[in-house]
Design a protein around this motif. Structure first.
Motif, PDB file in Angstrom:
ATOM      1  N   LEU A   1      -5.069   3.256  -0.770  1.00  0.00           N
ATOM      2  CA  LEU A   1      -4.783   2.036  -0.010  1.00  0.00           C
ATOM      3  C   LEU A   1      -3.778   1.162  -0.743  1.00  0.00           C
ATOM      4  CD1 LEU A   1      -8.348   1.211   1.355  1.00  0.00           C
ATOM      5  CD2 LEU A   1      -6.353   1.964   2.684  1.00  0.00           C
ATOM      6  N   GLU A   2      -3.889   1.086  -2.071  1.00  0.00           N
ATOM      7  CA  GLU A   2      -2.915   0.324  -2.857  1.00  0.00           C
ATOM      8  C   GLU A   2      -1.521   0.933  -2.731  1.00  0.00           C
ATOM      9  OE1 GLU A   2      -4.549   0.222  -6.819  1.00  0.00           O
ATOM     10  OE2 GLU A   2      -6.108  -1.217  -6.252  1.00  0.00           O
TER      11      GLU A   2
ATOM     12  N   ASN B   1       0.001   0.218   0.659  1.00  0.00           N
ATOM     13  CA  ASN B   1       0.417  -1.182   0.773  1.00  0.00           C
ATOM     14  C   ASN B   1       1.542  -1.563  -0.190  1.00  0.00           C
ATOM     15  OD1 ASN B   1      -1.379  -1.811   2.861  1.00  0.00           O
ATOM     16  ND2 ASN B   1      -3.056  -2.033   1.411  1.00  0.00           N
ATOM     17  N   SER B   2       1.944  -0.625  -1.033  1.00  0.00           N
ATOM     18  CA  SER B   2       3.043  -0.900  -1.966  1.00  0.00           C
ATOM     19  C   SER B   2       4.332  -0.370  -1.359  1.00  0.00           C
ATOM     20  CB  SER B   2       2.773  -0.209  -3.305  1.00  0.00           C
ATOM     21  OG  SER B   2       3.034   1.178  -3.190  1.00  0.00           O
TER      22      SER B   2
ATOM     23  N   GLN C   1       5.524   4.615  -0.867  1.00  0.00           N
ATOM     24  CA  GLN C   1       4.805   5.413   0.132  1.00  0.00           C
ATOM     25  C   GLN C   1       4.810   6.891  -0.240  1.00  0.00           C
ATOM     26  OE1 GLN C   1       3.126   5.021   2.979  1.00  0.00           O
ATOM     27  NE2 GLN C   1       3.302   2.822   3.245  1.00  0.00           N
TER      28      GLN C   1
END
Length: 104
Positions: free
Chosen positions: A12-13, A16-17, A20
């Motif tokens: 998930l981190e 969201n960064s 990808q």
């Protein structure tokens, strides 16, 4: 040596960064359309054909996902056998992601 597993929190981190990863969801299409976190849907039975035609770099960061982490583990081995060097399996699968999302 690259990591071979990624936790739901780590994935998930990453999502969201700005880094990808290539995400391949190896569940069947109906499962993918019921719930997914993005990525390319390539059912496990079609993965070998997909690998032959894919233009991913063998060193790309690839995360394989499924419901619980078993099919994606098989997919990880297939990709590694084809020379992919940076393939991570989502530990606990999408169930682990859903648990995090449900607790937010």
């Amino acid at each position: 040596m690259s990591k071979t597993k990624i936790s739901a929190t780590e994935l998930l981190e990453l999502i969201n960064s700005d880094k990808q990863p290539v995400m391949i969801d190896v569940r069947e299409k109906i499962e993918y359309h019921t719930y997914n976190i993005g990525g390319i849907n390539v059912p496990l039975a079609q993965l070998a054909d997909y690998i032959e035609d894919a233009d991913h770099n063998k060193n790309d960061e690839i995360v394989v996902v499924c419901k619980a982490g078993l099919r994606s583990r098989t997919a990880q081995v297939l990709l590694q056998q084809q020379g992919y060097t940076n393939v991570m399996n989502l530990t606990g699968g999408l169930i682990a992601i859903q648990k995090i999302n449900n607790s937010l």
